[in-house]
Design a protein around this motif. Structure first.
Motif, PDB file in Angstrom:
ATOM      1  N   THR A  78     -50.531  13.465  23.080  1.00 50.13           N
ATOM      2  CA  THR A  78     -49.931  12.131  23.173  1.00 50.13           C
ATOM      3  C   THR A  78     -50.845  11.170  23.915  1.00 50.13           C
ATOM      4  OG1 THR A  78     -47.725  13.144  23.187  1.00 50.13           O
ATOM      5  CG2 THR A  78     -47.890  10.865  23.934  1.00 50.13           C
TER       6      THR A  78
ATOM      7  N   ILE B 184     -52.410   7.643  22.682  1.00 51.05           N
ATOM      8  CA  ILE B 184     -52.194   6.400  23.441  1.00 51.05           C
ATOM      9  C   ILE B 184     -53.531   5.788  23.845  1.00 51.05           C
ATOM     10  CG2 ILE B 184     -51.175   5.434  25.530  1.00 51.05           C
ATOM     11  CD1 ILE B 184     -49.155   6.215  23.416  1.00 51.05           C
TER      12      ILE B 184
ATOM     13  N   ARG C 133     -44.431   9.891  21.256  1.00 46.56           N
ATOM     14  CA  ARG C 133     -43.918  10.383  22.525  1.00 46.56           C
ATOM     15  C   ARG C 133     -43.903  11.911  22.489  1.00 46.56           C
ATOM     16  NH1 ARG C 133     -44.978   5.995  23.317  1.00 46.56           N
ATOM     17  NH2 ARG C 133     -43.749   4.309  24.248  1.00 46.56           N
TER      18      ARG C 133
ATOM     19  N   ASN D 163     -42.556  10.322  29.299  1.00 46.91           N
ATOM     20  CA  ASN D 163     -42.096   9.420  28.242  1.00 46.91           C
ATOM     21  C   ASN D 163     -41.581   8.108  28.812  1.00 46.91           C
ATOM     22  OD1 ASN D 163     -42.750  11.194  26.174  1.00 46.91           O
ATOM     23  ND2 ASN D 163     -40.724  12.127  26.115  1.00 46.91           N
TER      24      ASN D 163
ATOM     25  N   LEU E 169     -44.566   6.029  29.656  1.00 47.85           N
ATOM     26  CA  LEU E 169     -45.148   5.424  28.459  1.00 47.85           C
ATOM     27  C   LEU E 169     -44.295   4.268  27.956  1.00 47.85           C
ATOM     28  CD1 LEU E 169     -46.348   8.555  26.431  1.00 47.85           C
ATOM     29  CD2 LEU E 169     -47.720   6.981  27.792  1.00 47.85           C
TER      30      LEU E 169
ATOM     31  N   GLN F  38     -45.660   0.549  27.665  1.00 49.28           N
ATOM     32  CA  GLN F  38     -45.618  -0.183  26.402  1.00 49.28           C
ATOM     33  C   GLN F  38     -44.805  -1.462  26.545  1.00 49.28           C
ATOM     34  OE1 GLN F  38     -44.255   2.180  23.141  1.00 49.28           O
ATOM     35  NE2 GLN F  38     -44.750   0.643  21.602  1.00 49.28           N
TER      36      GLN F  38
END
Length: 518
Positions: A235, A239, A248, A266, A269, A273
């Motif tokens: 992941t 990213i 994710r 998660n 992230l 984001q």
């Protein structure tokens, strides 16, 4: 070592330098650990089994000596070959009359006689000596020296090329009590050595098997337990290539530390984001909203540069219009900054609390003072201070935004109603006006950035369309909720809910003393 490289294609794995995988480290570590434990256990078990077998050999030697003595003890004269053979080897006696009656059955069935069975062992040798120390009988020739002893003795000695036990014992006549001979029994440890060798081979084989099996099991378990880390690595690779990717880490079924780590990763992230999207939206919105005032200012300056510098009327008009647009730009930038900060309150104000009752009354009194032409009504159902987890200035800002909107859109019926109440878990704050109202179509987009119900009239009233968006972001950031109900032509009502904060009895910090965490 090859340096790590990142590829642009998300479907291709990221190449990394050569390394020793953690799965193999785990597998080899488990294998070596189990191998060492098994080796220690095997050594202890081997020594214990060896000691048991040595004791068993000694016991057999004692039993053999006792059995020989019991066979010969009934004689009264010194032992000779002829008197010993019928008792120890009745199967070899030529004259049946010489064989004792108790041994007649043994002569018929040599496989059931205990003395014959013991003498038949290849590693056991029985020698009988007369009182003078002369050997009169030997089941096997064994290179051992005779020792005349008056007591029972069992010692470990070297027998030829191998070690063994030697037992010596005098034979006393049961009738006369005199020594009629001596018995010497030797037990070579060849069988014991063979058994030890077989046991060592078994331990070696089991040790190798334990090493291999533990390595395989360790590798399988490592692959299973480290799978979330591998998913996390994949992941992160995605990213790194594309920060806005929606990839994710899949949640694991187990309720363990890895599942907690996956959830936290998660969430991180998602926040990252969200911050990136907020930054992009901020830039896009600012560039969009600043385009018009910049164009206006550019037009006035261009006109002044061409021919308006010599006309005082046009000069004053252009300067006034430019200053007005600059003021609106400053207001817009400030509101955009407030909106950006509203989305990061969980970072800067994690522990701030506010007394809803005190702040609501303060804002209510301020608006009564600023707008004396309006009728403001406050329904306060709170009997005591009520805390919610929100920074003081942000709660005040939300109330000011809602009250200011109510004043702007209530020009015909200049009346605003403010109320606060609470239940067991939540505090409710409501701001109601009796102005123009909002249509059902506009009601769905009233919290959108830069959205104005009536763009022309809103701009005349100085709004940029960011106030309600700021209020909503602040309320959401502090885990509250905000809703709006409106009837076109009859007014609008905004309602907010915040969870009641119950501090512990030992906390003595006042709400207004909270400071943001930088």
């Amino acid at each position: 070592m090859k340096s790590a490289t990142v590829v642009d294609n998300l479907d291709q794995p990221v190449k990394r330098g050569r390394r020793f995988p953690l799965k193999w480290k785990w597998a080899l570590g488990a294998a070596f650990g189990i191998f060492i434990v098994f080796s220690i256990f095997s050594i202890l078990l081997f020594n214990r089994l060896t000691a048991i077998m040595m004791d068993q050999e000694k016991t057999n030697l004692h039993d053999t000596m006792t059995l020989v003595v019991e066979r010969l003890v009934n004689q009264s004269k010194p032992l000779t070959y002829d008197t010993v053979l019928p008792y120890l080897r009745p199967d070899l006696a030529t004259d049946s009359d010489q064989v004792p009656k108790v041994d007649q059955n043994a002569k018929q069935n040599i496989y059931t006689d205990s003395i014959i069975v013991k003498l038949a062992r290849e590693d056991v040798s029985v020698s009988i000596y007369n009182p003078k120390g002369q050997r009169v009988y030997a089941s096997r020739k064994v290179p051992t020296k005779f020792k005349r002893l008056n007591h029972v003795s069992v010692m470990k000695e070297q027998i030829g090329q191998a070690a063994g036990f030697v037992g010596r014992r005098p034979i006393h006549s049961r009738t006369t009590g005199k020594i009629i001979g001596y018995v010497q029994v030797t037990t070579q440890l060849g069988t014991l050595k063979h058994d030890q060798h077989q046991l060592l081979l078994a331990f070696y084989g089991l040790a190798i098997l334990a090493f291999v099996v533990s390595g395989i099991v360790g590798y399988v378990l490592a692959s299973y337990f480290l799978k979330p880390i591998q998913l996390m690595t994949d992941t992160i690779d995605v990213i790194n290539v594309q920060p806005q990717a929606a990839k994710r880490i899949p949640m694991t079924r187990g309720n363990d530390e890895f599942s907690d780590l996956t959830q936290l990763f998660n969430d991180m992230l998602d926040r990252m984001q969200r911050y990136i999207e907020q930054q992009e939206e901020f830039v896009e919105d600012v560039s969009h909203e600043l385009r018009t005032p910049v164009a206006i200012i550019e037009g006035h300056l261009t006109m002044l540069n061409r021919w308006g510098k010599d006309d005082p009327e046009i000069l004053n008009e252009s300067i006034g219009a430019s200053l007005q647009e600059i003021t609106r730009m400053k207001s817009l930038v400030q509101e955009m900054l407030d909106l950006s900060r509203a989305e990061q309150v969980e970072v800067h104000y994690p522990n701030a609390t506010t007394d809803v009752k005190a702040v609501t009354n303060q804002v209510f009194n301020n608006f009564k003072l600023i707008h004396p032409e309006f009728t403001f009504t406050l329904d306060d159902d709170l009997r005591e201070a009520t805390l919610v987890k929100i920074f003081h200035d942000h709660f005040e800002q939300i109330l000011i935004i809602l009250m200011d909107n109510a004043v702007k859109y209530s020009q015909k019926r200049q009346e605003v109603h403010l109320s606060i109440s609470r239940s067991e878990r939540n505090v409710e704050i409501a701001v109601q006006d009796f102005g123009e109202g909002i249509s059902e179509e506009d009601l769905k987009r009233v919290f959108n950035r830069f959205y104005r119900v009536d763009k022309a009239r809103s701009r005349d009233k100085g709004g940029n369309g960011l106030g309600l968006s700021i209020a909503q972001r602040l309320v959401d950031s502090y885990h509250g909720s905000i809703s709006v109900d409106s009837v076109l032509g009859n007014g609008t009502s905004f309602r907010m809910l915040f969870p009641v904060y119950h501090p512990e009895a030992t906390e003595e910090t006042t709400p207004t003393e909270q400071t943001p965490t930088e």
